[in-house]
Motif scaffolding. Structure first.
Motif, PDB file in Angstrom:
ATOM      1  N   MET A 161     -10.816  -8.880  -2.895  1.00 44.81           N
ATOM      2  CA  MET A 161     -10.062  -8.866  -1.636  1.00 44.81           C
ATOM      3  C   MET A 161     -10.774  -8.007  -0.586  1.00 44.81           C
ATOM      4  N   THR A 162     -11.337  -6.873  -1.025  1.00 46.58           N
ATOM      5  CA  THR A 162     -12.094  -6.018  -0.102  1.00 46.58           C
ATOM      6  C   THR A 162     -13.288  -6.775   0.472  1.00 46.58           C
ATOM      7  N   LYS A 163     -13.918  -7.566  -0.369  1.00 43.34           N
ATOM      8  CA  LYS A 163     -15.045  -8.382   0.090  1.00 43.34           C
ATOM      9  C   LYS A 163     -14.593  -9.395   1.148  1.00 43.34           C
ATOM     10  N   ALA A 164     -13.420  -9.980   0.944  1.00 46.57           N
ATOM     11  CA  ALA A 164     -12.894 -10.948   1.914  1.00 46.57           C
ATOM     12  C   ALA A 164     -12.576 -10.266   3.248  1.00 46.57           C
ATOM     13  N   LEU A 165     -12.044  -9.046   3.189  1.00 45.35           N
ATOM     14  CA  LEU A 165     -11.735  -8.308   4.421  1.00 45.35           C
ATOM     15  C   LEU A 165     -13.021  -8.001   5.188  1.00 45.35           C
ATOM     16  N   SER A 166     -14.062  -7.608   4.469  1.00 51.06           N
ATOM     17  CA  SER A 166     -15.353  -7.317   5.095  1.00 51.06           C
ATOM     18  C   SER A 166     -15.972  -8.570   5.691  1.00 51.06           C
ATOM     19  N   TYR A 167     -15.908  -9.659   4.953  1.00 45.63           N
ATOM     20  CA  TYR A 167     -16.452 -10.939   5.409  1.00 45.63           C
ATOM     21  C   TYR A 167     -15.798 -11.410   6.704  1.00 45.63           C
ATOM     22  N   ALA A 168     -14.479 -11.276   6.784  1.00 47.58           N
ATOM     23  CA  ALA A 168     -13.754 -11.766   7.954  1.00 47.58           C
ATOM     24  C   ALA A 168     -14.042 -10.931   9.197  1.00 47.58           C
ATOM     25  N   THR A 169     -14.108  -9.605   9.021  1.00 47.04           N
ATOM     26  CA  THR A 169     -14.208  -8.708  10.186  1.00 47.04           C
ATOM     27  C   THR A 169     -15.629  -8.281  10.508  1.00 47.04           C
ATOM     28  N   GLY A 170     -16.516  -8.400   9.528  1.00 42.88           N
ATOM     29  CA  GLY A 170     -17.883  -7.944   9.746  1.00 42.88           C
ATOM     30  C   GLY A 170     -18.061  -6.455   9.511  1.00 42.88           C
ATOM     31  N   ILE A 171     -17.023  -5.759   9.061  1.00 46.70           N
ATOM     32  CA  ILE A 171     -17.136  -4.332   8.757  1.00 46.70           C
ATOM     33  C   ILE A 171     -17.696  -4.175   7.350  1.00 46.70           C
ATOM     34  N   PRO A 172     -18.829  -3.495   7.170  1.00 48.28           N
ATOM     35  CA  PRO A 172     -19.378  -3.302   5.820  1.00 48.28           C
ATOM     36  C   PRO A 172     -18.392  -2.548   4.931  1.00 48.28           C
ATOM     37  N   GLU A 173     -18.357  -2.913   3.665  1.00 45.74           N
ATOM     38  CA  GLU A 173     -17.442  -2.246   2.735  1.00 45.74           C
ATOM     39  C   GLU A 173     -17.705  -0.746   2.669  1.00 45.74           C
ATOM     40  N   SER A 174     -18.988  -0.355   2.820  1.00 43.93           N
ATOM     41  CA  SER A 174     -19.330   1.063   2.758  1.00 43.93           C
ATOM     42  C   SER A 174     -18.828   1.838   3.973  1.00 43.93           C
ATOM     43  N   ASP A 175     -18.481   1.107   5.047  1.00 41.10           N
ATOM     44  CA  ASP A 175     -18.008   1.758   6.276  1.00 41.10           C
ATOM     45  C   ASP A 175     -16.535   1.455   6.531  1.00 41.10           C
ATOM     46  N   MET A 176     -15.825   0.990   5.519  1.00 41.06           N
ATOM     47  CA  MET A 176     -14.453   0.513   5.707  1.00 41.06           C
ATOM     48  C   MET A 176     -13.414   1.520   5.209  1.00 41.06           C
ATOM     49  N   ILE A 177     -12.373   1.716   6.022  1.00 42.20           N
ATOM     50  CA  ILE A 177     -11.172   2.435   5.592  1.00 42.20           C
ATOM     51  C   ILE A 177     -10.078   1.394   5.364  1.00 42.20           C
ATOM     52  N   ILE A 178      -9.498   1.375   4.162  1.00 44.92           N
ATOM     53  CA  ILE A 178      -8.389   0.460   3.864  1.00 44.92           C
ATOM     54  C   ILE A 178      -7.083   1.257   3.995  1.00 44.92           C
ATOM     55  N   TRP A 179      -6.348   0.968   5.060  1.00 39.76           N
ATOM     56  CA  TRP A 179      -5.095   1.679   5.293  1.00 39.76           C
ATOM     57  C   TRP A 179      -3.973   1.101   4.438  1.00 39.76           C
ATOM     58  N   PHE A 180      -4.065  -0.217   4.224  1.00 40.19           N
ATOM     59  CA  PHE A 180      -3.062  -0.892   3.395  1.00 40.19           C
ATOM     60  C   PHE A 180      -3.658  -2.186   2.864  1.00 40.19           C
ATOM     61  N   LEU A 181      -3.331  -2.513   1.604  1.00 41.82           N
ATOM     62  CA  LEU A 181      -3.731  -3.791   1.020  1.00 41.82           C
ATOM     63  C   LEU A 181      -2.672  -4.160  -0.007  1.00 41.82           C
ATOM     64  N   GLY A 182      -1.947  -5.247   0.275  1.00 43.77           N
ATOM     65  CA  GLY A 182      -0.862  -5.601  -0.626  1.00 43.77           C
ATOM     66  C   GLY A 182      -0.400  -7.026  -0.455  1.00 43.77           C
ATOM     67  N   ASN A 183       0.694  -7.334  -1.103  1.00 43.42           N
ATOM     68  CA  ASN A 183       1.253  -8.678  -1.124  1.00 43.42           C
ATOM     69  C   ASN A 183       1.768  -9.073   0.254  1.00 43.42           C
ATOM     70  N   ASN A 184       1.640 -10.363   0.557  1.00 48.48           N
ATOM     71  CA  ASN A 184       2.109 -10.865   1.847  1.00 48.48           C
ATOM     72  C   ASN A 184       3.186 -11.935   1.663  1.00 48.48           C
ATOM     73  N   GLY A 185       4.027 -11.761   0.658  1.00 43.43           N
ATOM     74  CA  GLY A 185       5.168 -12.645   0.519  1.00 43.43           C
ATOM     75  C   GLY A 185       5.082 -13.641  -0.597  1.00 43.43           C
ATOM     76  N   SER A 186       3.866 -13.868  -1.182  1.00 39.60           N
ATOM     77  CA  SER A 186       3.743 -14.787  -2.313  1.00 39.60           C
ATOM     78  C   SER A 186       2.609 -14.292  -3.207  1.00 39.60           C
ATOM     79  N   PRO A 187       2.586 -14.721  -4.484  1.00 36.41           N
ATOM     80  CA  PRO A 187       1.570 -14.237  -5.428  1.00 36.41           C
ATOM     81  C   PRO A 187       0.135 -14.519  -4.984  1.00 36.41           C
ATOM     82  N   ASN A 188      -0.040 -15.528  -4.154  1.00 39.03           N
ATOM     83  CA  ASN A 188      -1.393 -15.926  -3.764  1.00 39.03           C
ATOM     84  C   ASN A 188      -1.724 -15.586  -2.313  1.00 39.03           C
ATOM     85  N   ASP A 189      -0.921 -14.752  -1.691  1.00 38.74           N
ATOM     86  CA  ASP A 189      -1.185 -14.342  -0.312  1.00 38.74           C
ATOM     87  C   ASP A 189      -1.175 -12.820  -0.240  1.00 38.74           C
TER      88      ASP A 189
END
Length: 224
Positions: A161-189
């Motif tokens: 999931m972290t890789k997907a966040l980096s891919y979408a925004t262009g922010i390198p994982e090494s330079d990323m702060i994750i403030w929140f990462l969780g469920n969005n209403g269904s098991p696959n979202d």
């Protein structure tokens, strides 16, 4: 025969002998000149042939340099091919000797900036703009079988999931702060709120699970 006739005969013989000697000496001289000429030509020709053969010899130094350059070019080509193979290598995390499903690399994914659709947000809301891109692809996964999202930090799902966040925004994982990462209403979202370490900008990224292909970004909200 009278005395005068005898002297005349002797004189003629001497004269003939002298002429014969002159002719003979002349011929001998011509033969010597011819021998010298032919000999000099043979000597000069032999030297020229040796010089030509010497000139035909390859320059060992140049050949060594060319062989060295060829070897370096082959090594560089081999290294490039090895790097390409490394970038497309498969995983065998379960240790069964068979490659697991390949995890996609960032180079194999579509450029996130392609086909981007940007919509301005409501000035009264916290959303500055919304970004959607039909060209986004799943980031790949090594997981197989039925999937259940695991939001535990350090888990396989968290990593992908972290890789997907980096891919979408262009922010390198090494330079990323994750403030929140969780469920969005269904098991696959899922949804994550992230920013670079300098906190110059903040994004809310929505991702969804694609079976056997991994997490795929579906929308980004740039926050005020």
């Amino acid at each position: 025969m009278s005395y005068n006739e005898l002297n005349h005969s002797r004189f003629e013989k001497r004269d003939k002998k002298r002429k014969s000697n002159i002719v003979l000496n002349t011929l001998i001289g011509l033969v010597l000149v011819l021998i010298l000429f032919v000999g000099s030509q043979l000597i000069l020709g032999g030297n020229s042939e040796k010089t030509a053969k010497y000139n035909e010899q390859p320059d060992v130094k140049l050949l060594n340099e060319e062989e060295k350059n060829d070897a370096e070019a082959k090594e560089e080509k081999q290294e490039i091919n090895e790097n390409k193979l490394d970038g497309k290598s498969t995983l065998d995390e379960d240790g069964d000797g068979k490659p697991d499903q390949q995890e996609g690399s960032e180079e194999e994914l579509n450029d996130p900036s392609d086909q981007a659709i940007i919509t301005e947000g409501d000035p009264e809301s916290e959303i500055a703009e919304t970004i959607e891109n039909p060209g986004w692809s799943p980031v790949g996964t090594s997981q197989t079988g039925p999937h259940t999202a695991d939001y535990t930090k350090g888990s396989q799902d968290w990593t992908e999931m972290t890789k997907a966040l980096s891919y979408a925004t262009g922010i390198p994982e090494s330079d990323m702060i994750i403030w929140f990462l969780g469920n969005n209403g269904s098991p696959n979202d899922a949804v994550g709120t992230i920013s670079p370490k300098d906190q110059s900008i903040k994004y809310k990224v929505y991702i969804t699970w694609v079976e056997n292909k991994g997490w795929k970004p579906i929308k980004i909200e740039k926050l005020n």
